[in-house]
Design a protein around this motif. Structure first.
Motif, short mmCIF file in Angstrom:
data_model
loop_
_atom_site.label_atom_id
_atom_site.label_comp_id
_atom_site.label_asym_id
_atom_site.label_seq_id
_atom_site.Cartn_x
_atom_site.Cartn_y
_atom_site.Cartn_z
N GLN A 71 15.09 5.57 -6.11
CA GLN A 71 13.98 6.49 -6.32
C GLN A 71 14.37 7.69 -7.19
O GLN A 71 13.68 8.69 -7.21
N THR A 107 6.83 -7.45 -3.12
CA THR A 107 6.23 -6.14 -2.78
C THR A 107 5.65 -6.13 -1.37
O THR A 107 5.31 -5.07 -0.85
N PRO A 111 5.48 -1.46 1.78
CA PRO A 111 4.07 -1.07 1.95
C PRO A 111 3.64 0.08 1.05
O PRO A 111 2.46 0.16 0.67
N ASP A 112 4.57 0.99 0.69
CA ASP A 112 4.20 2.13 -0.15
C ASP A 112 4.43 1.85 -1.63
O ASP A 112 4.50 2.78 -2.44
N SER A 114 4.05 1.11 -5.49
CA SER A 114 3.08 1.42 -6.54
C SER A 114 3.70 1.05 -7.87
O SER A 114 4.82 1.49 -8.19
N SER A 117 4.83 3.94 -10.22
CA SER A 117 5.94 4.84 -9.90
C SER A 117 7.16 4.52 -10.76
O SER A 117 7.25 3.46 -11.38
#
Length: 277
Positions: A71, A107, A111-112, A114, A117
């Protein structure tokens, strides 16, 4: 004296004569070989394919897929799809069962997720015999593969295949499916009993009695062989359906169900049983 003379004379054994095959024998052998080849191609191979698939099961083995996430602060610790599923309760064991051509998006375990991103994802296989897809490209090695979010959404996991009796266990443990076997056996036994009984009486009347118009009755009995298979079904609906002309003969029962199946099966198999008897 004559007997002793005959015993003293040794007769040479007669030469063995091998019969020569004629052209008709060779043609008959060729036709038999063609028929055998046809039976193998039309019956044995499809039967083998069907049975081999019946013993093949496919499930998603989540322990064979590992992920890492970046991230922007470096790659996270390695975690398997199985560990993610256990912690988040995303998929049940029944949902992991699949067909041989099943697909599951990676994916699913994020669950989050996108695709807009800037998060990066890594995936690798634990077993080189398995694979996953990136779009239409198959990946089947055990190396790490890095994908941006926009491309990671195209990563698709594939099920692992195994052989066993799981399909049959599932079938017989499902009440609705097991009941279908009972219904099939009931219909087949009842149809066989009615067909053989009626065909025996009809054959006995044609061959052992002095009744008139035997040829006409024999022709009537053979009609189901000559007519298209769809025609008897249409005729039964017109006769015994909701608007049937003689539906009263069923005493309130409907043709749409076991009664109609038995009547149709008896009508179709009766001439064959008559010929055999």
């Amino acid at each position: 004296m004559a007997t002793s003379l005959d015993d003293s004379v040794k007769m040479d054994p007669a030469p063995k004569i091998r019969p020569k095959s004629s052209a008709d024998d060779r043609i008959m052998f060729a036709f038999m070989a063609i028929i055998a080849l046809y039976l193998i191609i039309s019956l044995a191979l499809p039967l083998y394919t069907m049975l081999s698939k019946a013993f093949t099961t496919a499930t998603f083995d989540l322990k064979k897929y590992e992920f890492q996430v970046n991230q922007g602060n470096g790659w996270s610790e390695t975690i398997s799809a199985f560990q993610i599923n256990e912690s988040l309760n995303l998929l049940t064991p029944d949902q992991l069962k699949s067909g041989s051509d099943g697909r599951m998006y990676a994916t699913t375990f994020f669950p989050d997720f996108s695709f807009r991103s800037k998060t990066e994802y890594r995936i690798r296989l634990m077993d080189p015999n398995d694979s996953f897809l990136v779009g239409s490209t198959r990946v089947g090695d055990t190396e790490w593969h890095d994908y941006p979010s926009n491309k990671f959404r195209r990563v698709v996991l594939r099920p692992s295949k195994s052989r066993g009796l799981d399909n049959f266990i599932t079938y017989f443990s499902t009440p609705a499916l097991f009941r279908s076997i009972q219904n099939s056996l009931f219909i087949s036994i009842l149809t066989t009993f009615i067909t053989v009984t009626v065909a025996f009486g009809f054959a006995y009347a044609l061959n052992r009695s002095m009744m008139r118009f035997k040829g006409i009755f024999r022709l009537i009995a053979m009609i189901p062989i000559l007519v298209p298979s769809l025609l008897p079904g249409i005729a039964l609906v017109y006769l015994f359906g909701n608007q049937g002309m003689i539906k009263g003969l069923l005493f309130g029962e409907k043709i749409y169900g076991p009664i109609g199946i038995v009547i149709g099966a008896v009508f179709f198999t009766f001439p064959h049983a008559l010929i055999i008897i």
